[in-house]
Enzyme design. Structure first.
Site, PDB file in Angstrom:
ATOM      1  CD  GLU A 180      -7.723  -4.334  -0.832  1.00 34.53           C
ATOM      2  OE1 GLU A 180      -7.125  -4.240   0.244  1.00 34.53           O
ATOM      3  OE2 GLU A 180      -8.042  -3.331  -1.521  1.00 34.53           O
ATOM      4  CD  GLU A 259      -2.759  -3.893  -0.387  1.00 28.42           C
ATOM      5  OE1 GLU A 259      -3.237  -2.961   0.313  1.00 28.42           O
ATOM      6  OE2 GLU A 259      -3.089  -4.067  -1.563  1.00 28.42           O
TER       7      GLU A 259
END
Length: 370
Positions: A180, A259
């Site tokens: 991320e 995710e």
């Protein structure tokens, strides 16, 4: 002469049959993931080996298989394995290679997330504390004071896990580059360096990829690698919106929710997280209906043992320490017991895949040692 009981022989024979040591290939073709040249949909759930006592790894993996998952996702935590500079520990509960092997023995593929930054509500995002000894070191950057130890760490990790990639006969199909990063910065030169470190460490026999929030894809991704997007499903249409954003940047796929936040973590002093299982189920059902890949975060959270629970900030000066429990309101609770969400998700996966889940989904040991 050594005499073996029939039960021992049958047990070992079953384990050997479960281990597929032949070499396979996994990659991207025609905008989708392919396993040995054939379309493959990843249906995964995340578990972290240090958050589960080793004695219970196999139980949790079997519960994952029984819910209909075909893959397990895990981070690798640098500070767990190199607490002291230059001293590496992969023993006991830190034996990530054994965790990966056990996943394969239970018929599961693996998504590996080696960071080196991992977040995960984990102490210093997985970085070892000794990186701070030199106060001038700039972590998560091209600063040589950071990159040199990071390179040594990734090279050492490669010795443990590169042989377990699918192209080498192991179960690792996907390996994530950083984590991320688009939520932190947009230094693509730094991202390319991390990419190269993983390649140099031997992570070339699985598919490398990046993962970001949908809006952060331009900042955190690399043009040569596929992209996963991370988001939750608290509202109707969250999945449709997230993938619509992804398609602006990567219209040709592949499409994976790397995710899917099927719960949330807890801060000290706040109520335990309880999320909307019905809305999460609706978003999961939509993704499965599109044929998209997904990894449920978390399938089983477990416990952040050893003071490894981290802290969060809203960027405005707030400090929000996380509790030691990483229950996450997940599909299996902190003790490894299936929640109502487990059975809802199991039925959705069975409906989407047409595969009846194996027996063993009614229980679990219900004891994580936490």
């Amino acid at each position: 002469m050594v005499l073996l009981s029939l039960g021992f022989v049958l047990c070992c024979s079953a384990e050997l049959r479960a281990q597929d040591t032949s070499h396979h290939s996994f990659g991207v073709a025609g905008g989708q993931f392919v396993l040995d040249g054939k379309p493959f949909r990843v249906i995964s759930g995340e578990m972290h080996y240090p958050r589960i006592p080793r004695a219970y790894w196999r139980d949790r993996l079997r519960m994952a298989k029984a819910m209909g998952l075909n893959t397990i996702t895990t981070y690798v935590f640098w500070n767990v394995h190199e607490a002291r500079k230059g001293v590496y520990d992969f023993s006991g509960n830190k034996d990530v290679a054994e965790f990966v092997r056990e996943a394969q023995q239970e018929g599961l593929y693996v998504i590996l997330r080696p960071g080196p930054y991992v977040c995960a509500e984990w102490e210093f995002g997985g970085y070892p504390a000794w990186l701070l000894k030199d106060h001038d070191t700039v972590v998560r950057s091209s600063d040589p004071k950071f990159m040199e130890p990071a390179a040594k760490w990734i090279a050492r990790l490669g010795e443990e896990l590169a042989p377990l990639q699918i192209g080498n006969g192991g179960p690792i199909i996907l390996t994530q580059v950083e984590n991320e990063y688009g939520s932190y910065g947009n230094d693509h030169a730094y991202m390319e360096q991390i990419h190269k470190l993983l390649v140099d460490a031997g992570f070339t026999k699985s598919q490398l990829y990046t993962a970001d929030g949908p809006e952060q894809v331009p900042d955190g991704s690399l043009p040569e690698l596929p992209v996963g997007i991370n988001f939750g499903g608290e509202d109707d249409g969250d999945a449709q919106s997230a993938f619509a954003t992804l398609k602006k940047y990567r219209p040709d796929g592949p499409f994976i929710n790397s995710e899917y936040w099927a719960g949330w973590f807890d801060h000290w002093g706040s109520a335990h997280a309880h999320t909307h299982a019905d809305k999460q189920a609706a978003n999961l059902e939509w993704m499965l209906a599109q044929g998209y890949s997904v990894s449920i975060y978390m399938f089983h959270g477990g416990t952040s043992f050893g003071w490894m629970n981290g802290a969060n900030t809203n960027g405005k000066g707030s400090y929000e320490p996380d509790v030691t429990s990483y229950d996450y309101d997940s599909v299996l609770d902190e003790s490894g017991r299936p929640t109502a969400k487990y059975f809802v998700f199991r039925d959705l996966i069975a409906k989407a895949t047409g595969v009846t889940p194996p027996p063993g989904a009614e229980g679990g040991s219900g004891d994580s040692g936490a």
